[in-house]
Design a protein around this motif. Structure first.
Motif, PDB file in Angstrom:
ATOM      1  N   ALA A 103       1.705   7.109  -6.565  1.00  0.00           N
ATOM      2  CA  ALA A 103       0.656   8.084  -6.850  1.00  0.00           C
ATOM      3  C   ALA A 103       1.167   9.503  -6.640  1.00  0.00           C
TER       4      ALA A 103
ATOM      5  N   GLU B 260      -5.162   8.240  -9.085  1.00  0.00           N
ATOM      6  CA  GLU B 260      -6.017   7.575  -8.103  1.00  0.00           C
ATOM      7  C   GLU B 260      -5.391   6.248  -7.679  1.00  0.00           C
ATOM      8  N   VAL B 261      -5.564   5.889  -6.429  1.00  0.00           N
ATOM      9  CA  VAL B 261      -5.192   4.564  -5.948  1.00  0.00           C
ATOM     10  C   VAL B 261      -6.472   3.741  -5.895  1.00  0.00           C
TER      11      VAL B 261
ATOM     12  N   ARG C 123       0.832  -1.206   0.000  1.00  0.00           N
ATOM     13  CA  ARG C 123       0.000   0.000   0.000  1.00  0.00           C
ATOM     14  C   ARG C 123       0.869   1.260   0.000  1.00  0.00           C
TER      15      ARG C 123
ATOM     16  N   PRO D 298      -3.549  -2.752  -3.743  1.00  0.00           N
ATOM     17  CA  PRO D 298      -4.063  -1.666  -4.572  1.00  0.00           C
ATOM     18  C   PRO D 298      -3.280  -1.485  -5.870  1.00  0.00           C
TER      19      PRO D 298
ATOM     20  N   ALA E  27       2.109   1.899  -3.467  1.00  0.00           N
ATOM     21  CA  ALA E  27       1.093   2.511  -4.325  1.00  0.00           C
ATOM     22  C   ALA E  27       0.954   4.002  -4.022  1.00  0.00           C
ATOM     23  N   ASP E  28       0.930   4.353  -2.747  1.00  0.00           N
ATOM     24  CA  ASP E  28       0.802   5.769  -2.372  1.00  0.00           C
ATOM     25  C   ASP E  28       2.022   6.561  -2.837  1.00  0.00           C
TER      26      ASP E  28
ATOM     27  N   VAL F 252      -2.560   1.525  -9.066  1.00  0.00           N
ATOM     28  CA  VAL F 252      -2.468   2.969  -9.244  1.00  0.00           C
ATOM     29  C   VAL F 252      -2.909   3.308 -10.661  1.00  0.00           C
TER      30      VAL F 252
END
Length: 467
Positions: free
Chosen positions: A51, A63-64, A44, A71, A47-48, A73
């Motif tokens: 992003a 957007e995730v 996670r 997740p 992914a952040d 991206v």
């Protein structure tokens, strides 16, 4: 002296090289191992991180996307040109497990540069190949003076590819409208070698099954009953023996239905590659080649359908002898499929074939897993020609063609979106995907940046599907 578009791209890349590698190194430090539950938070976080980086790059929409697992991206940057093609770039941000004790010469999540190579888990597979698009699009804008890409550019970066993409197809189906594109660029593949840049034009599909054969209700004495009742282990052996004919062709009736044959041009292009069969055999840990008559080794692994026995068993497996007729036996099969073959048709053909092989008194059960469809881009497709031209500008040498013998989630994008899939990868076999000391060649990584920078203008100039 004024710069050419090519020299402007190279100058921009060189100016930003250090910062680009610093950012990639930071991302590689995140141990986004999707297969290990204790790293779920790291996936996670990866992914952040991506992003945020894509927002910094300039993508106005980032957007995730959650899934039941890890997740993904998504990012989008409209061109502003109503006639511009829409291109979706696919990659993944999760990585394989890695630990120093596996044989690494440095910590796998502490990136290190030795010579002109960057060593870290994910350096080539696939963070490095995803990340080169961030600098590529900025170089494209700088060289063209544009404020938005020449194409409508979308990115989808998955978080579960190294775990088999269990939720990917459902994600694509749910988000199909957002993901709609005229072409998909997959940056999760490689090239033939550092000296021979190549573009992959297709991947085989996959169908897998487990066949269980049942005879007596329990193991029985081979002296009292042998030769008088059917033996499921013998039936399994006969089933496997019937899988191929004397020319090593798959003997399942209807198996080849629809399969697209190699053209003379494709066979000639494969033959141009500097293939060393002895070296290939060494890599395969094997002593001789074998396969469908009338085809070369590369043709067999890239462009021909196959059937393989992945496992066979039944009866007593311990030390010494146990004189029984076993009650059951098991065969595991996998089928690699080429463009034109329908996995549903292959499944029915295999079921019918297996049932016809089994003698009376043997009960047959077959379970098929979820299939992966093959994908193939014709050599004359205008989007493929753009990929080739962009690579040739970056590498300054002719680009050749390969295919991939394996299978992957790219086929889901083709199948659900109804969109041609093209492959843009710069990794080479020595990069050691999934192995200790995974690395990426920095010169090739920057060639990937350069290719990406050229690609968007070329697609917009030579391919206008919306019109």
């Amino acid at each position: 002296m004024s710069q050419t578009p090519d020299s402007a791209v190279r100058a921009y890349i060189e100016e930003h090289r250090s910062a680009f590698l610093d950012r990639l190194t930071e991302w590689l430090r995140i141990p986004s191992v999707s297969a290990q539950p204790h790293h779920a938070g790291d996936v996670r976080r990866s992914a952040d991180w991506l992003a945020a980086e894509l927002r910094t790059t300039g993508f106005p929409t980032v957007e995730v996307w959650p899934t039941p697992g890890a997740p993904a991206v998504y990012a989008e940057w409209p061109s502003g040109d109503p006639e511009a093609p829409t291109v979706l770039v696919y990659g993944h941000h999760d990585v394989q497990p890695a630990a120093r004790e596996d044989g690494w010469h440095s910590e796998p999540f502490e990136p290190v540069v030795r010579g002109n190579r960057l060593y870290a888990r994910g350096a080539a597979d696939d963070k490095g190949q995803v990340f080169f698009h961030t600098l590529g699009v900025r170089a494209h804008l700088a060289a063209t003076g544009r404020t938005a890409p020449a194409v409508n550019l979308k990115l989808l970066v998955e978080g579960e590819e190294e775990s088999g993409s269990p939720h990917f197809r459902a994600l694509v189906e749910q988000r199909a409208e957002r993901l709609a594109a005229d072409a998909v660029i997959v940056s999760d593949t490689g090239m033939w070698s550092e000296d021979t840049p190549t573009v992959c034009t297709g991947m085989r599909g996959l169908a897998e099954c487990e066949i269980r054969l049942y005879g007596p209700d329990r193991d029985i004495h081979s002296g009292s009953f042998g030769g008088a009742v059917p033996n499921p282990a013998t039936a399994a052996g006969r089933l496997v023996a019937a899988l191929h004919d004397e020319h090593a062709r798959v003997a399942v009736p209807g198996f080849y239905d629809g399969a697209i044959e190699l053209t003379d041009r494709e066979r000639a292009l494969f033959a141009e590659l500097p293939f060393d069969e002895e070296e290939w055999l060494s890599t395969a840990a094997s002593r001789a080649t074998h396969g469908e008559a009338g085809h070369t080794t590369l043709e067999r692994v890239w462009a021909r359908p196959t059937a393989e026995v992945n496992g066979i068993g039944g009866g007593y497996q311990g030390p010494g002898n146990k004189t029984i007729i076993p009650s059951s036996a098991l065969v595991k099969l996998s089928f690699r499929l080429v463009a034109g073959q329908d996995p549903d048709h292959v499944e029915k053909a295999v079921r019918d074939w297996a049932a016809a092989q089994v003698p009376a008194g043997i009960r047959l059960e077959i379970d098929f897993g979820a299939a992966t469809r093959p994908c193939l881009t014709p050599l004359d497709h205008p989007a493929l020609r753009s990929v080739v031209r962009a690579m040739e500008r970056a590498f300054r040498t002719p680009v050749r063609f390969t295919r991939e013998g394996g299978s992957g989630p790219a086929a889901d994008l083709q199948d659900v979106l109804g969109t041609p899939v093209l492959f843009l990868g710069i990794s080479v076999p020595s990069d050691g995907w999934h192995a200790p000391d995974e690395k990426v060649e920095l010169d090739l990584l920057l060639k990937g940046v350069e290719t990406s920078a050229h690609l968007w203008s070329d697609l917009a100039e030579h391919w206008r599907p919306a019109s």
